[in-house]
Scaffold this motif. Sequence first.
Motif, PDB file in Angstrom:
ATOM      1  N   ARG A   1       1.941  14.283  -7.467  1.00 37.05           N
ATOM      2  CA  ARG A   1       3.099  14.147  -6.953  1.00 37.05           C
ATOM      3  C   ARG A   1       2.540  13.134  -5.705  1.00 37.05           C
ATOM      4  NH1 ARG A   1       6.525  18.930  -3.487  1.00 37.05           N
ATOM      5  NH2 ARG A   1       8.424  17.661  -3.299  1.00 37.05           N
ATOM      6  N   ASN A   2       3.627  12.249  -5.065  1.00 32.02           N
ATOM      7  CA  ASN A   2       3.175  11.271  -4.058  1.00 32.02           C
ATOM      8  C   ASN A   2       2.199  10.220  -4.542  1.00 32.02           C
ATOM      9  OD1 ASN A   2       4.973  12.766  -2.231  1.00 32.02           O
ATOM     10  ND2 ASN A   2       3.331  14.032  -1.902  1.00 32.02           N
TER      11      ASN A   2
ATOM     12  N   GLY B   1       6.076  11.572  -8.808  1.00 22.25           N
ATOM     13  CA  GLY B   1       6.009  12.914  -9.096  1.00 22.25           C
ATOM     14  C   GLY B   1       6.474  13.160 -10.443  1.00 22.25           C
TER      15      GLY B   1
ATOM     16  N   GLU C   1      10.794   9.337 -17.652  1.00 23.46           N
ATOM     17  CA  GLU C   1      11.038   9.340 -16.334  1.00 23.46           C
ATOM     18  C   GLU C   1      10.300  10.365 -15.406  1.00 23.46           C
ATOM     19  OE1 GLU C   1      15.343   9.058 -15.586  1.00 23.46           O
ATOM     20  OE2 GLU C   1      15.614   6.986 -16.786  1.00 23.46           O
TER      21      GLU C   1
ATOM     22  N   GLY D   1       5.713   7.012  -4.771  1.00 21.74           N
ATOM     23  CA  GLY D   1       6.122   8.419  -4.466  1.00 21.74           C
ATOM     24  C   GLY D   1       6.194   9.087  -5.711  1.00 21.74           C
TER      25      GLY D   1
ATOM     26  N   TRP E   1       3.906  20.971 -10.440  1.00 16.54           N
ATOM     27  CA  TRP E   1       3.646  19.730 -10.396  1.00 16.54           C
ATOM     28  C   TRP E   1       2.676  19.048 -10.952  1.00 16.54           C
ATOM     29  CZ3 TRP E   1       7.548  16.494  -8.570  1.00 16.54           C
ATOM     30  CH2 TRP E   1       8.638  17.066  -7.748  1.00 16.54           C
TER      31      TRP E   1
ATOM     32  N   ASP F   1      10.068  12.946 -11.957  1.00 18.30           N
ATOM     33  CA  ASP F   1      11.026  13.856 -11.417  1.00 18.30           C
ATOM     34  C   ASP F   1      11.454  13.428 -10.148  1.00 18.30           C
ATOM     35  OD1 ASP F   1      11.781  16.079 -13.294  1.00 18.30           O
ATOM     36  OD2 ASP F   1       9.272  16.080 -13.110  1.00 18.30           O
ATOM     37  N   GLU F   2      10.497  12.526  -9.490  1.00 17.42           N
ATOM     38  CA  GLU F   2      10.848  11.599  -8.074  1.00 17.42           C
ATOM     39  C   GLU F   2       9.874  10.577  -8.028  1.00 17.42           C
ATOM     40  OE1 GLU F   2       9.773  14.711  -5.283  1.00 17.42           O
ATOM     41  OE2 GLU F   2       7.549  14.036  -5.314  1.00 17.42           O
ATOM     42  N   GLY F   3      10.219   9.588  -7.187  1.00 12.46           N
ATOM     43  CA  GLY F   3       9.484   8.514  -7.094  1.00 12.46           C
ATOM     44  C   GLY F   3      10.390   7.181  -7.609  1.00 12.46           C
ATOM     45  N   ARG F   4      10.100   5.885  -7.001  1.00 14.26           N
ATOM     46  CA  ARG F   4      10.621   4.703  -7.512  1.00 14.26           C
ATOM     47  C   ARG F   4       9.584   3.874  -8.390  1.00 14.26           C
ATOM     48  NH1 ARG F   4      12.223  -0.146  -4.797  1.00 14.26           N
ATOM     49  NH2 ARG F   4      10.969   0.481  -3.029  1.00 14.26           N
TER      50      ARG F   4
END
Length: 591
Positions: free
Chosen positions: A22-23, A12, A56, A10, A19, A58-61
């Motif tokens: 993303r995803n 992003g 880093e 995920g 963006w 802004d989202e995701g692991r």
Amino acid sequence: MAAPILAFEGLGLVQGSGWLFRNLDIHIGPRDRLALIGRNGAGKTTLLKLLGGSIEGDEGRRTIVPGTRVVILEQEPDLRGFATLRDYVMGGDDAPVSYEADSIADQLGIDLSREAASASGGERRRAAIVRALAQDPDVLLLDEPTNHLDIGAIEWIEDWLKRFRGAFVVISHDRTFLTRLTKQTLWLDRGAIRRAEVGFGGFEAWTEQVYAEEQRQAEKLEARLKLEEHWLLRGVTGRRKRNQGRLTKLHEMRAERASMVGPQGSANLVTGSDDTKSKVVIDAKNVTKAYGDRTIIGDLTLRVTRGDRIGIVGRNGAGKSTLLKLLTGEIQPDSGSIKLAQTLDAVVIDQQRSLMAPEKTVREVVVDGGEWIDVLGVRKHIHGYLKEFLFDPNMVDAKIGSLSGGERSRLLLAREFAKPSNLLVLDEPTNDLDLETLDLLQEVIGDYDGTVLIVSHDRDFLDRTVTITLGLDGSGTVDVVAGGYEDWEKRRATQTSGKRASKKVAATAPPAPAPRAKLTYKDQRDYELLPKRIEALDAQIASDAAKLAAPNLYMRDNATFARLTAAIEAARAEKEAAELRWLELAEQVGE
């Protein structure tokens, strides 16, 4: 499939007001050999930094197996604050073992005691490679590793990566490098990521399938993509087909040129009539150039005729720049003579970015702040011209500082190719360019009416563009071979040291033509008539473009402006379809 040792779920990242992607789901196995492909500006370098953990999302692991060492070879190593290249290589908490660094430096031929501030681009790149490889990585992230490297260094790193026991992800414009090394492909496209378990050798076939499926889905939904959204995809697929036709033409030109290349010292270096001789633009006879006791160019005789595409190859320091300066009249030989045609008008594209001040806009660089540009006698609006070089027309007022390195290089090409000339001098033109821009550059060179001199280490690019290769080995010898890099490589493999005393080697005779394929009546008619139709469409486009260039037409007569614009678009679409049809028929004839 082995469990991944590095992965993102995920993912992003926000860039500017939206963006960048993303995803994204990405996984890297312990022995993966991944090519990361995407247009300039798509975010490839940023994605490498995210995978490496230097920035880093802004989202995701991000997950990584404990103990896994991830190392990034950056495109532009930062040597600020380091007195010598050794200080850079051995600096930081993650410094490699000294003897490993020394061993790799010795194999690469780099002196780590060199002052960092005065190091060349090639020396900086070698130092960065030494630091990255000597750290014993489990995952190696490579951003344009062949930039600024000569042929010998590129072949060395290829051999090293073939033996490498870890995983790597590589961004590169060097098709030969990618084809030889990669086994999987990540394609970053329009904010999404796709993965295929094929190396770069199967990339184009895979993308054609993807584009074809997208087209089928759009037609099923009766919601075809708008032209402004789809022009790039159509351009990419069409360009690949046109380039196949250009390759056929290139092989014909090589065969013709092979008959003109004779042994050094022969009085009949260029055969044919007085008309052929009148096409000579550079005439070099028994040229020698030395610096101190070292002969850089020894007793070279060469005639360059109008329309030749000359590739110059060799290791760094072999004399490529010296030869280029001799052939363009920038320096004079110690002995022998070089005559240049009086009408020679050169444009030199050497990747210098003095024109690319960060505060300037795209419009200011390309058209000095205006709306129109004259390109080889045809006036074009900046929006349309930018599209030809794969830019979104909405970028016309973007600051140069906001563009990626590859986009800046592409913009420089757009500016310089618009200038009237009959000689193009390209010094490492492929650095920082993405694969689609390389396709475009090949197309422009193929259509260019004048003579082209290219210094490059990009083997595939040379094989697709040049008619003659001048190969330098550093001893003063210049091998003259009809063909591209692959032809020169074959010549090197078969030459003995005794035969290498000859500076000029007769090119291999072209193979006998294959029997002509059987065409239907309609195919035969199209094959014969389409060239005339294409010429008529060219004339129509030029005529309408001249009318469209009338001062203040848009304000005076908006309806005429719209009609002419639509007519030009329709004629260009018909011309493209006609070209593709003719090239398909030409391929059948060739087979």
